[in-house]
Design an enzyme around this catalytic site. Structure first.
Site, PDB file in Angstrom:
ATOM      1  N   SER A   1      -3.529  -0.434  14.711  1.00  0.00           N
ATOM      2  CA  SER A   1      -4.423   0.386  14.469  1.00  0.00           C
ATOM      3  C   SER A   1      -4.567   0.832  16.304  1.00  0.00           C
ATOM      4  O   SER A   1      -5.045  -0.054  17.312  1.00  0.00           O
ATOM      5  CB  SER A   1      -5.754   0.532  13.959  1.00  0.00           C
ATOM      6  OG  SER A   1      -6.919   1.522  14.099  1.00  0.00           O
TER       7      SER A   1
ATOM      8  N   GLY B   1       0.720  -1.198  -0.146  1.00  0.00           N
ATOM      9  CA  GLY B   1       0.120  -0.015   0.049  1.00  0.00           C
ATOM     10  C   GLY B   1       0.901   0.881   0.045  1.00  0.00           C
ATOM     11  O   GLY B   1      -0.133   2.100   0.229  1.00  0.00           O
TER      12      GLY B   1
ATOM     13  N   ASN C   1       1.901   3.305  -2.104  1.00  0.00           N
ATOM     14  CA  ASN C   1       1.152   4.248  -3.287  1.00  0.00           C
ATOM     15  C   ASN C   1       0.603   5.463  -2.770  1.00  0.00           C
ATOM     16  O   ASN C   1      -0.246   6.124  -3.562  1.00  0.00           O
ATOM     17  CB  ASN C   1       0.088   3.312  -4.590  1.00  0.00           C
ATOM     18  CG  ASN C   1      -1.124   3.077  -3.872  1.00  0.00           C
ATOM     19  OD1 ASN C   1      -0.315   2.308  -3.311  1.00  0.00           O
ATOM     20  ND2 ASN C   1      -1.858   3.641  -4.099  1.00  0.00           N
TER      21      ASN C   1
ATOM     22  N   TYR D   1     -13.569  -3.755  10.956  1.00  0.00           N
ATOM     23  CA  TYR D   1     -12.539  -3.288  10.681  1.00  0.00           C
ATOM     24  C   TYR D   1     -11.467  -3.410  12.043  1.00  0.00           C
ATOM     25  O   TYR D   1     -10.243  -3.297  11.772  1.00  0.00           O
ATOM     26  CB  TYR D   1     -12.683  -2.029   9.684  1.00  0.00           C
ATOM     27  CG  TYR D   1     -11.168  -1.028   9.797  1.00  0.00           C
ATOM     28  CD1 TYR D   1     -10.084  -0.934   8.827  1.00  0.00           C
ATOM     29  CD2 TYR D   1     -10.731   0.401  11.154  1.00  0.00           C
ATOM     30  CE1 TYR D   1      -9.223  -0.299   9.062  1.00  0.00           C
ATOM     31  CE2 TYR D   1      -9.409   0.302  11.241  1.00  0.00           C
ATOM     32  CZ  TYR D   1      -9.084   0.407   9.636  1.00  0.00           C
ATOM     33  OH  TYR D   1      -7.028   0.928   9.463  1.00  0.00           O
TER      34      TYR D   1
ATOM     35  N   GLY E   1      -1.811   7.781   1.262  1.00  0.00           N
ATOM     36  CA  GLY E   1      -1.932   7.576   2.278  1.00  0.00           C
ATOM     37  C   GLY E   1      -0.619   7.229   2.969  1.00  0.00           C
ATOM     38  O   GLY E   1       0.640   8.132   2.835  1.00  0.00           O
ATOM     39  N   ILE E   2      -0.340   6.883   5.015  1.00  0.00           N
ATOM     40  CA  ILE E   2       0.727   6.484   4.986  1.00  0.00           C
ATOM     41  C   ILE E   2       1.915   5.932   4.555  1.00  0.00           C
ATOM     42  O   ILE E   2       2.401   6.065   4.536  1.00  0.00           O
ATOM     43  CB  ILE E   2       0.105   6.394   6.749  1.00  0.00           C
ATOM     44  CG1 ILE E   2      -0.569   6.765   7.180  1.00  0.00           C
ATOM     45  CG2 ILE E   2       1.333   5.188   7.420  1.00  0.00           C
ATOM     46  CD1 ILE E   2      -1.380   6.397   8.626  1.00  0.00           C
ATOM     47  N   GLY E   3       1.482   4.947   3.731  1.00  0.00           N
ATOM     48  CA  GLY E   3       2.614   3.708   3.125  1.00  0.00           C
ATOM     49  C   GLY E   3       2.748   4.851   2.496  1.00  0.00           C
ATOM     50  O   GLY E   3       4.128   4.279   1.740  1.00  0.00           O
TER      51      GLY E   3
END
Length: 342
Positions: free
Chosen positions: A156, A27, A29, A181, A31-33
């Site tokens: 999280s 991930g 690409n 989630y 956000g946080i990643g």
């Protein structure tokens, strides 16, 4: 666990060099990643963005290349919800060793109906937990080939007040998206702790480190056009929240420290300093329910049955490197002019 008092003090503004190393960020690409990848690229390491969306990965690679002179970044097609595809994705890395993987990718749904993958698993549990569980299995030979390699799992804050229902891991009964989630992230975190126990029992030098990013808002995140554009109005309207939470660039710091800090130990939980929501990353006391080895072991057994694989770091690598050197396939951007097709 040994003391860290001999380790050099961590300075988040001066990251240690990592030339010659390779890091995979799932991930990476967006956000946080994305910000994890951007900061790691600045250390001189090769950074691989694991993503199912090639266009977004190419945009992220271009953005990193424009901000980090000489950045060596490439894309790896990766779909964590498709368990059967993960072995081929790892083969496509084209590596004989991997110094760290950051299990960052995740899916968060905010409304019903309950969605399933083609394998029949609930989408969030499948992507956030089962996909990373299986990916760790396939990456094990590459991680074992790199002394001191690291598996960094992103949890999280939402998982802090949740508990797993081991009889309904896939939320088939009373499906509530936000709870599903949070439980999927708790499963990830318990996996990281059980993996640490198994690595230590095996005498492996690979570390399993757990992080959570705290509170992160797009409106407090620096713009990275074209995939993240922030208006002045959005920024100003969210400024008061900056006293409590932070942008996704700052939320990336615990994972970056988990990859690079020589003083980090397996089984640690790194989080933002201020109430676990914002600030510089530091080691946080482990949440009580994360230190439950019985639940973690039962989750591991269930995950093994659902995926058909069992991450182990006790056997030597049984396959040959897929190619000479450390090159691989995928879209890349580098200050040295390297490029390859996806």
């Amino acid at each position: 666990m040994s003391s860290t008092h001999h380790a050099p003090q961590w300075d988040d503004r001066r990251l240690p060099g990592a030339e010659g190393k390779t890091f995979l960020v799932t991930g990476g690409n967006a956000g946080i990643g994305y910000f994890v990848a951007e900061r790691l690229a600045g250390t001189g390491a090769e950074v691989v963005l694991g993503s199912r969306d090639r266009a977004k990965a190419e945009a992220a690679i271009a953005s990193i290349g424009s901000r980090v002179p000489g950045a060596e970044v490439r894309h790896l097609p990766l779909d964590l919800a498709d368990l059967g595809s993960l072995r081929a994705s790892v083969d496509a890395l084209g590596l004989d060793r991997l110094d760290a993987v950051v299990h960052n990718a995740g899916v968060a749904l905010d409304r019903p109906p309950r969605r399933r993958t083609e394998d029949g698993h609930e989408l969030m549990f499948a992507t956030n937990h089962l996909g990373h569980f299986a990916l760790t299995h396939h990456l094990a030979p590459l991680l074992m080939a790199a002394p001191g390699s690291r598996i960094v799992t992103t949890g999280s804050f939402a998982a802090k007040t949740e508990r797993l229902d081991l009889e309904d891991l896939q939320n088939e009964h009373d499906y509530r998206p936000k709870r599903a989630y949070a439980r999927s992230k708790l499963a990830q975190m318990l996996f990281a702790m059980e993996l640490d126990r198994r690595l230590r029992d095996a005498g492996s030098t690979t570390l399993s480190v757990l992080v959570h990013p705290g509170g992160a808002l797009d409106a407090l995140t620096p713009a990275r056009p074209p995939f993240h554009v922030r208006t002045t109005g959005e920024r100003l309207s969210r400024l008061p929240l900056g006293l409590v939470v932070q942008g996704k660039d700052a939320a990336a710091r615990p994972a970056v420290r988990a990859v690079l800090d020589p003083g980090v130990h397996g089984g640690q939980l790194l989080s933002p300093r201020a109430f676990g929501l914002r600030g510089a990353p530091r080691a946080e006391p482990l949440w009580k329910h994360l230190a439950d080895p019985v639940t973690a072991a039962r989750l591991w057994t269930a995950s093994r049955e659902l995926t058909g694989v069992d991450p182990t770091f006790t056997a030597p690598a049984s396959r040959k490197p897929p190619g000479p050197g450390r090159k691989g396939t995928g879209t890349s951007a580098t200050g040295h002019g390297k490029a390859a097709s996806a």
